[in-house]
Write a protein that holds these residues in place. Structure first.
Motif, mmCIF file in Angstrom:
data_model
loop_
_atom_site.group_PDB
_atom_site.id
_atom_site.type_symbol
_atom_site.label_atom_id
_atom_site.label_comp_id
_atom_site.label_asym_id
_atom_site.label_seq_id
_atom_site.Cartn_x
_atom_site.Cartn_y
_atom_site.Cartn_z
ATOM 1 N N ASN A 23 -8.613 67.194 57.143
ATOM 2 C CA ASN A 23 -7.445 66.938 58.269
ATOM 3 C C ASN A 23 -5.753 66.810 57.592
ATOM 4 O OD1 ASN A 23 -6.074 63.908 59.182
ATOM 5 N ND2 ASN A 23 -6.306 65.377 60.824
ATOM 6 N N ALA A 24 -6.023 65.834 56.492
ATOM 7 C CA ALA A 24 -4.917 65.672 55.824
ATOM 8 C C ALA A 24 -4.065 66.878 55.357
ATOM 9 C CB ALA A 24 -4.834 64.723 54.431
ATOM 10 N N ALA A 25 -4.847 67.927 54.784
ATOM 11 C CA ALA A 25 -4.265 68.995 54.126
ATOM 12 C C ALA A 25 -3.740 70.064 55.186
ATOM 13 C CB ALA A 25 -5.234 69.706 53.442
ATOM 14 N N ILE A 26 -4.471 70.125 56.240
ATOM 15 C CA ILE A 26 -4.019 70.966 57.309
ATOM 16 C C ILE A 26 -2.947 70.438 58.262
ATOM 17 C CG2 ILE A 26 -4.560 72.027 59.617
ATOM 18 C CD1 ILE A 26 -7.550 72.030 58.555
ATOM 19 N N TRP A 27 -2.962 69.036 58.353
ATOM 20 C CA TRP A 27 -1.746 68.500 59.259
ATOM 21 C C TRP A 27 -0.743 68.459 58.128
ATOM 22 C CZ3 TRP A 27 1.403 64.652 58.096
ATOM 23 C CH2 TRP A 27 2.618 64.175 59.003
ATOM 24 N N ALA A 28 -0.639 68.301 56.875
ATOM 25 C CA ALA A 28 0.591 68.296 56.236
ATOM 26 C C ALA A 28 1.094 69.691 56.068
ATOM 27 C CB ALA A 28 0.045 67.803 54.595
ATOM 28 N N THR A 29 0.108 70.897 55.897
ATOM 29 C CA THR A 29 0.875 72.079 56.004
ATOM 30 C C THR A 29 1.684 72.218 57.208
ATOM 31 O OG1 THR A 29 -1.140 72.890 54.792
ATOM 32 C CG2 THR A 29 0.184 74.520 55.862
ATOM 33 N N GLY A 30 1.123 71.932 58.286
ATOM 34 C CA GLY A 30 1.907 71.992 59.432
ATOM 35 C C GLY A 30 3.341 71.117 59.570
ATOM 36 N N ASN A 31 3.149 69.994 58.767
ATOM 37 C CA ASN A 31 4.423 69.023 58.787
ATOM 38 C C ASN A 31 5.699 69.593 57.861
ATOM 39 O OD1 ASN A 31 5.415 66.610 56.716
ATOM 40 N ND2 ASN A 31 5.369 65.943 59.165
ATOM 41 N N GLY A 32 4.903 70.435 56.658
ATOM 42 C CA GLY A 32 5.913 71.218 55.775
ATOM 43 C C GLY A 32 6.517 72.202 56.422
ATOM 44 N N LEU A 33 5.934 72.865 57.671
ATOM 45 C CA LEU A 33 6.535 73.838 58.178
ATOM 46 C C LEU A 33 7.618 73.400 59.110
ATOM 47 C CD1 LEU A 33 3.255 76.117 58.728
ATOM 48 C CD2 LEU A 33 5.485 77.136 58.005
ATOM 49 N N VAL A 34 7.540 72.294 59.652
ATOM 50 C CA VAL A 34 8.503 71.662 60.919
ATOM 51 C C VAL A 34 8.883 70.334 60.256
ATOM 52 C CG1 VAL A 34 6.667 70.874 62.122
ATOM 53 C CG2 VAL A 34 8.812 71.184 63.076
ATOM 54 N N SER A 35 9.314 70.145 59.038
ATOM 55 C CA SER A 35 9.859 68.930 58.518
ATOM 56 C C SER A 35 11.013 68.527 59.114
ATOM 57 C CB SER A 35 9.793 69.358 56.853
ATOM 58 O OG SER A 35 11.159 69.980 56.794
ATOM 59 N N THR A 36 11.281 67.184 58.652
ATOM 60 C CA THR A 36 12.743 66.542 59.206
ATOM 61 C C THR A 36 13.653 67.522 58.777
ATOM 62 O OG1 THR A 36 11.753 64.340 59.221
ATOM 63 C CG2 THR A 36 14.000 64.689 59.273
ATOM 64 N N THR A 37 13.750 67.756 57.571
ATOM 65 C CA THR A 37 14.895 68.726 57.111
ATOM 66 C C THR A 37 15.062 69.831 57.984
ATOM 67 O OG1 THR A 37 14.414 68.009 54.665
ATOM 68 C CG2 THR A 37 15.656 70.115 54.975
ATOM 69 N N LEU A 38 13.959 70.630 58.231
ATOM 70 C CA LEU A 38 14.143 71.662 59.196
ATOM 71 C C LEU A 38 14.682 71.366 60.658
ATOM 72 C CD1 LEU A 38 11.614 74.590 59.789
ATOM 73 C CD2 LEU A 38 12.465 73.387 61.617
ATOM 74 N N VAL A 39 14.153 70.382 60.820
ATOM 75 C CA VAL A 39 14.749 70.068 62.339
ATOM 76 C C VAL A 39 16.343 69.509 62.116
ATOM 77 C CG1 VAL A 39 14.654 68.460 64.337
ATOM 78 C CG2 VAL A 39 12.540 69.124 63.218
ATOM 79 N N ILE A 40 16.646 69.091 61.096
ATOM 80 C CA ILE A 40 18.115 68.750 60.911
ATOM 81 C C ILE A 40 19.043 69.959 60.861
ATOM 82 C CG2 ILE A 40 19.644 67.590 59.216
ATOM 83 C CD1 ILE A 40 17.658 65.428 58.801
ATOM 84 N N TYR A 41 18.453 70.707 60.041
ATOM 85 C CA TYR A 41 19.104 72.129 59.825
ATOM 86 C C TYR A 41 19.097 72.826 61.133
ATOM 87 C CZ TYR A 41 20.511 71.982 54.898
ATOM 88 O OH TYR A 41 20.993 71.711 53.582
ATOM 89 N N LEU A 42 18.226 72.879 61.793
ATOM 90 C CA LEU A 42 18.058 73.564 63.125
ATOM 91 C C LEU A 42 19.113 73.143 64.001
ATOM 92 C CD1 LEU A 42 16.735 75.491 65.166
ATOM 93 C CD2 LEU A 42 15.213 73.606 65.653
ATOM 94 N N ALA A 43 19.351 71.448 64.162
ATOM 95 C CA ALA A 43 20.092 70.966 64.833
ATOM 96 C C ALA A 43 21.594 71.220 64.422
ATOM 97 C CB ALA A 43 20.018 69.619 64.877
ATOM 98 N N LEU A 44 21.760 71.495 63.010
ATOM 99 C CA LEU A 44 23.147 71.581 62.579
ATOM 100 C C LEU A 44 23.597 73.017 63.111
ATOM 101 C CD1 LEU A 44 23.077 70.119 58.873
ATOM 102 C CD2 LEU A 44 24.506 69.159 60.972
#
Length: 420
Positions: A23-44
């Motif tokens: 569960n941790a590995a699969i969830w973290a893969t998704g988390n890496g794809l949609v990280s806070t950094t990504l969302v911040i850059y998307l918003a910028l």
């Protein structure tokens, strides 16, 4: 006392932790794809300002205070599993909605980001209460260390996939709307997080373990706030969150607007950091089981505190000094393993869920409030102009000082309830 070095988890525990780590590995893969950094850059890319970036980083944590009510949903082992599964599944679906609405308004993105985190936070309280039953104290550090390795390795895979997607997108379309590959990365990440629920379907509540709370969970919350040992852990967590929040907005904007790093640059450095954390996390767990977490955490805290100094040294002419911050932040691995171990060791009541909810909420309140206030003051001080470099420099030096002051607080946290 050091644990028996020959002690090994039983077959049922190994099976349970295998499912939890999947569960941790699969969830973290998704988390890496949609990280806070990504969302911040998307918003910028969609026109966000300093206060909007602060909201993206802080509002989910302020909303996360509502997780204090989550223990009331968990009166049996079965209900913990239900809350965990429902929370993670619905959070992934909300993340998918975020991708659909992001292009229309930045605030719609922020609202979905908050709701996603709230559902995830409630699920995480249930998960850690559930996993605590499966982690015998004598090997808890090692089990948490291995889980940390799976989490970090999954994030590396997700980040690399996200960077590859963005790079290929820009090469195939030389003049794209720059937010599009970020939105697609978030969509794939949401799907991966939904898939991560599957291993938990096979993980049962541990036979013979008592329900997470045998009394009013609000009474347990009050005990967690007044218990001497747990209060020291809360104070340390509060101060670290506050210190990190002081530089949160500056650390998000400085690489993009002053140093000129794009999303792929930042995620490459994140991958470097996570690779180092993956390498040392299990060893940190072994050390904590054998010698206790305090000395390791104090040393690690002083190392990670130097991160803002590398932002201070980085400039337009020498931008790559910033990579030093991600190098020293490898030392977050012993801090993460140590804190996860302590929050289970120092639980002051028979019901773990209320204490875990308090632990997460206290640090979230400090970090979220500091980010909001810091982002507002940042915008006020710059008054719509380009922020002066002196403002960045002052914040980075203050961040180093505040984070260093957390080390004495870490030393005061007892290593077990018997040491309190």
């Amino acid at each position: 006392m050091a644990p028996d070095s020959h002690h090994r988890p039983t077959g049922s525990i190994r099976k349970a932790m295998w499912l939890a780590n999947a569960n941790a590995a699969i969830w973290a893969t998704g988390n890496g794809l949609v990280s806070t950094t990504l969302v911040i850059y998307l918003a910028l890319e969609l026109g966000a300002t300093g206060i909007a970036v602060s909201l993206i980083r802080a509002a989910p944590q302020l909303v996360g205070l509502l997780r204090l009510a989550s223990p009331a949903l968990m009166t049996t082992g079965r209900s913990r599993k239900l809350v965990c599964l429902a929370g993670y599944a619905s959070s992934a679906l909300v993340l998918g909605v975020l991708v659909a609405v992001a292009q229309y308004h930045v605030m719609a993105l922020v609202v979905c980001w908050c709701l996603y985190h709230l559902l995830e936070y409630v699920a995480t309280v249930a998960l850690w209460s559930w996993l605590g039953d499966w982690m015998p104290p004598v090997v808890r550090g090692r089990l948490i260390g291995w889980r940390e390795r799976f989490l970090v390795a999954g994030r590396i895979v997700g980040i690399c996939a996200s960077v590859a997607l963005a790079t290929l997108w820009y090469r195939m379309d030389p003049d794209p709307q720059r937010w599009e590959p970020l939105a697609w990365s978030a969509g794939v990440g949401a799907a991966m997080m939904l898939l991560a629920v599957v291993p938990l379907l096979w993980l049962a509540p541990r036979t013979g373990k008592s329900p997470p709370s045998s009394c009013n969970p609000w009474d347990d919350i009050c005990r967690a706030l007044t218990d001497s040992a747990y209060r020291r852990l809360l104070l340390y967590s509060f101060w670290v969150a506050f210190a990190n929040g002081v530089t949160g907005t500056a650390q998000s904007l400085y690489p993009r607007w002053v140093l000129g790093f794009d999303y792929t640059h930042m995620q490459t450095m994140q991958s470097m950091m996570y690779t180092g954390q993956t390498a040392i996390a299990p060893t940190c767990g072994w050390w904590i089981d054998r010698f206790g977490p305090r000395r390791l955490m104090v040393g690690a805290q002083l190392v990670v505190a130097t991160g803002p100094l590398f932002f201070f040294l980085a400039s337009e002419n020498y931008p790559w000094w910033i990579a030093g911050a991600f190098l020293v932040w490898v030392a977050y691995a012993p801090l993460n393993v140590g804190l996860d171990t302590l929050k289970l060791r120092l639980i002051p009541t028979d019901g773990s869920a209320p204490s875990l909810a308090v632990y997460q909420s206290v640090s979230d309140l400090a970090h979220g409030a500091t980010l909001i206030i810091g982002g507002y003051l940042f915008d006020r001080l710059t008054a719509g102009d380009s922020p002066p470099l002196g403002l960045y420099a002052g914040l980075f030096l203050l961040g180093w000082l505040l984070r260093s002051c957390a080390a004495p607080l870490a030393w005061r946290v007892p290593e077990s309830r018997g040491d309190a």
